[in-house]
Design a protein around this motif. Structure first.
Motif, PDB file in Angstrom:
ATOM      1  N   ILE A  63      13.957  -6.648  -0.615  1.00  0.00           N
ATOM      2  CA  ILE A  63      13.612  -5.215  -0.735  1.00  0.00           C
ATOM      3  C   ILE A  63      13.168  -4.684   0.629  1.00  0.00           C
ATOM      4  CG2 ILE A  63      12.016  -3.542  -1.792  1.00  0.00           C
ATOM      5  CD1 ILE A  63      13.843  -4.561  -3.933  1.00  0.00           C
ATOM      6  N   GLY A  64      12.239  -5.396   1.253  1.00  0.00           N
ATOM      7  CA  GLY A  64      11.712  -4.963   2.554  1.00  0.00           C
ATOM      8  C   GLY A  64      12.781  -4.909   3.629  1.00  0.00           C
ATOM      9  N   LEU A  65      13.657  -5.918   3.666  1.00  0.00           N
ATOM     10  CA  LEU A  65      14.690  -5.950   4.708  1.00  0.00           C
ATOM     11  C   LEU A  65      15.759  -4.894   4.461  1.00  0.00           C
ATOM     12  CD1 LEU A  65      14.883  -9.799   5.289  1.00  0.00           C
ATOM     13  CD2 LEU A  65      13.818  -8.075   6.768  1.00  0.00           C
ATOM     14  N   ILE A 127       4.440   0.994  -1.668  1.00  0.00           N
ATOM     15  CA  ILE A 127       3.982  -0.329  -2.092  1.00  0.00           C
ATOM     16  C   ILE A 127       4.922  -0.816  -3.192  1.00  0.00           C
ATOM     17  CG2 ILE A 127       1.987  -1.692  -2.889  1.00  0.00           C
ATOM     18  CD1 ILE A 127       1.048  -0.056  -0.532  1.00  0.00           C
ATOM     19  N   TYR A 128       5.707  -1.847  -2.894  1.00  0.00           N
ATOM     20  CA  TYR A 128       6.652  -2.394  -3.866  1.00  0.00           C
ATOM     21  C   TYR A 128       6.073  -3.698  -4.406  1.00  0.00           C
ATOM     22  CZ  TYR A 128      11.135  -3.308  -6.116  1.00  0.00           C
ATOM     23  OH  TYR A 128      12.128  -3.507  -7.052  1.00  0.00           O
ATOM     24  N   VAL A 129       5.784  -3.705  -5.697  1.00  0.00           N
ATOM     25  CA  VAL A 129       5.123  -4.852  -6.315  1.00  0.00           C
ATOM     26  C   VAL A 129       6.072  -5.499  -7.323  1.00  0.00           C
ATOM     27  CG1 VAL A 129       3.029  -5.620  -7.506  1.00  0.00           C
ATOM     28  CG2 VAL A 129       2.957  -3.547  -6.117  1.00  0.00           C
ATOM     29  N   ASP A 130       6.432  -6.747  -7.057  1.00  0.00           N
ATOM     30  CA  ASP A 130       7.364  -7.449  -7.937  1.00  0.00           C
ATOM     31  C   ASP A 130       6.742  -8.784  -8.333  1.00  0.00           C
ATOM     32  OD1 ASP A 130       9.496  -8.590  -9.228  1.00  0.00           O
ATOM     33  OD2 ASP A 130      10.784  -8.749  -7.474  1.00  0.00           O
ATOM     34  N   LEU A 155      -6.338   6.158  -2.523  1.00  0.00           N
ATOM     35  CA  LEU A 155      -5.309   7.174  -2.745  1.00  0.00           C
ATOM     36  C   LEU A 155      -4.467   7.427  -1.492  1.00  0.00           C
ATOM     37  CD1 LEU A 155      -4.305   9.070  -4.947  1.00  0.00           C
ATOM     38  CD2 LEU A 155      -5.961  10.754  -4.198  1.00  0.00           C
ATOM     39  N   GLU A 156      -5.146   7.512  -0.339  1.00  0.00           N
ATOM     40  CA  GLU A 156      -4.436   7.872   0.898  1.00  0.00           C
ATOM     41  C   GLU A 156      -3.555   6.733   1.436  1.00  0.00           C
ATOM     42  OE1 GLU A 156      -8.429   6.212   1.887  1.00  0.00           O
ATOM     43  OE2 GLU A 156      -7.709   7.732   0.474  1.00  0.00           O
ATOM     44  N   MET A 157      -3.695   5.550   0.851  1.00  0.00           N
ATOM     45  CA  MET A 157      -2.941   4.406   1.369  1.00  0.00           C
ATOM     46  C   MET A 157      -1.529   4.318   0.805  1.00  0.00           C
ATOM     47  SD  MET A 157      -3.987   0.421   1.020  1.00  0.00           S
ATOM     48  CE  MET A 157      -2.650  -0.712   0.708  1.00  0.00           C
ATOM     49  N   ALA A 158      -1.312   4.863  -0.394  1.00  0.00           N
ATOM     50  CA  ALA A 158      -0.018   4.677  -1.059  1.00  0.00           C
ATOM     51  C   ALA A 158       0.739   5.989  -1.224  1.00  0.00           C
ATOM     52  CB  ALA A 158      -0.234   4.028  -2.414  1.00  0.00           C
ATOM     53  N   THR A 159       1.899   6.063  -0.608  1.00  0.00           N
ATOM     54  CA  THR A 159       2.786   7.219  -0.780  1.00  0.00           C
ATOM     55  C   THR A 159       3.363   7.151  -2.193  1.00  0.00           C
ATOM     56  OG1 THR A 159       3.424   6.903   1.524  1.00  0.00           O
ATOM     57  CG2 THR A 159       4.804   8.378   0.227  1.00  0.00           C
ATOM     58  N   LEU A 160       3.770   5.937  -2.571  1.00  0.00           N
ATOM     59  CA  LEU A 160       4.399   5.702  -3.867  1.00  0.00           C
ATOM     60  C   LEU A 160       4.221   4.220  -4.186  1.00  0.00           C
ATOM     61  CD1 LEU A 160       6.276   7.151  -6.003  1.00  0.00           C
ATOM     62  CD2 LEU A 160       8.213   6.258  -4.718  1.00  0.00           C
ATOM     63  N   ILE A 161       3.919   3.911  -5.441  1.00  0.00           N
ATOM     64  CA  ILE A 161       3.803   2.521  -5.876  1.00  0.00           C
ATOM     65  C   ILE A 161       4.927   2.253  -6.856  1.00  0.00           C
ATOM     66  CG2 ILE A 161       2.378   0.848  -7.137  1.00  0.00           C
ATOM     67  CD1 ILE A 161      -0.052   2.602  -6.137  1.00  0.00           C
ATOM     68  N   ILE A 162       5.652   1.172  -6.616  1.00  0.00           N
ATOM     69  CA  ILE A 162       6.786   0.833  -7.463  1.00  0.00           C
ATOM     70  C   ILE A 162       6.532  -0.557  -8.031  1.00  0.00           C
ATOM     71  CG2 ILE A 162       9.307   0.580  -7.586  1.00  0.00           C
ATOM     72  CD1 ILE A 162       7.727   2.118  -4.479  1.00  0.00           C
ATOM     73  N   ILE A 163       6.579  -0.684  -9.346  1.00  0.00           N
ATOM     74  CA  ILE A 163       6.378  -1.987  -9.969  1.00  0.00           C
ATOM     75  C   ILE A 163       7.681  -2.421 -10.636  1.00  0.00           C
ATOM     76  CG2 ILE A 163       4.984  -3.354 -11.588  1.00  0.00           C
ATOM     77  CD1 ILE A 163       2.867  -1.092 -11.444  1.00  0.00           C
ATOM     78  N   GLU A 164       8.157  -3.604 -10.249  1.00  0.00           N
ATOM     79  CA  GLU A 164       9.323  -4.191 -10.913  1.00  0.00           C
ATOM     80  C   GLU A 164       8.759  -5.158 -11.943  1.00  0.00           C
ATOM     81  OE1 GLU A 164      13.055  -7.099  -9.872  1.00  0.00           O
ATOM     82  OE2 GLU A 164      12.475  -5.676  -8.317  1.00  0.00           O
ATOM     83  N   HIS A 165       9.114  -4.962 -13.212  1.00  0.00           N
ATOM     84  CA  HIS A 165       8.471  -5.754 -14.268  1.00  0.00           C
ATOM     85  C   HIS A 165       9.407  -6.020 -15.438  1.00  0.00           C
ATOM     86  CE1 HIS A 165       7.899  -2.151 -16.856  1.00  0.00           C
ATOM     87  NE2 HIS A 165       7.818  -1.529 -15.695  1.00  0.00           N
TER      88      HIS A 165
END
Length: 195
Positions: A63-65, A127-130, A155-165
């Motif tokens: 995802i990161g690459l 923040i992509y959380v898998d 709040l100011e740290m995350a533009t968007l949080i994505i959870i793959e679940h």
């Protein structure tokens, strides 16, 4: 002696398009499906350009690459598994190592370093959380801990949080300061977005 063929996937788009990424063994990590990856990057579109992305439980770093290839300026990878880290570093070496940082060890405790780092630079990140799917041995608490970790983010740290679940998991309407925007299902895997 068992012959273990190397499992690979390619970067789909951007400046590193076509680069082959190795995937760690199936026992330790689970790679994000191409359809999930595609949907995620269709959602982000041009927002990823010059952005910071934190990939929690990064495994091979696909995802990161992919984000880096599509114009992100910095990727922070978080991974605990030794084999996965070795594979991740090999994959990073094919792209732009100067734009990548690997934080080794337990993501739940290491998130503190990431918070400090982003606060110091005044940056906000995707923040992509898998997390490992909960049906694996010793992973029963993983989603509870993941939700606690997300709730701890400023709040100011995350533009968007994505959870793959796992699609069978119903995530709450809100986690800490963040509210659920949408959820997309791809068979047994879902992506849920918070902002």
């Amino acid at each position: 002696m068992k012959n273990n063929p190397t499992i690979t996937k390619k970067i789909i788009a951007g400046k590193f398009k076509g680069k082959t990424l190795k995937l760690p063994s199936k026992e330790t990590t689970r790679s994000s499906k191409a359809i999930v990856l595609e949907s995620f990057f269709n959602t982000l579109q041009f927002d990823i350009i010059d952005a910071v992305l934190v990939e929690v439980f990064s495994g091979s770093g696909s995802i990161g690459l992919e984000a880096l290839s599509r114009g992100a300026k910095k990727i922070i990878f978080m991974e605990k598994d030794r084999d996965a880290i070795r594979t991740l570093r090999e994959n990073i070496a094919q792209t732009d190592p100067s734009a990548c940082e690997v934080i080794e060890g337990d993501s739940f405790s290491n998130i503190v370093h990431v918070k400090k780092r982003l606060a110091a630079s005044g940056e906000s990140a995707f923040i992509y959380v898998d997390p490992p799917f909960a049906y694996r041995e010793g992973m029963e608490e993983i989603y509870d801990k993941t939700i606690e970790m997300i709730a701890s983010l400023p709040l100011e740290m995350a533009t968007l949080i994505i959870i793959e679940h796992m699609s069978t998991l119903e995530l709450p309407e809100s986690i800490g300061h963040f509210n659920r925007l949408k959820s997309k299902r791809f068979g047994k895997t879902s992506l849920t977005y918070y902002a």
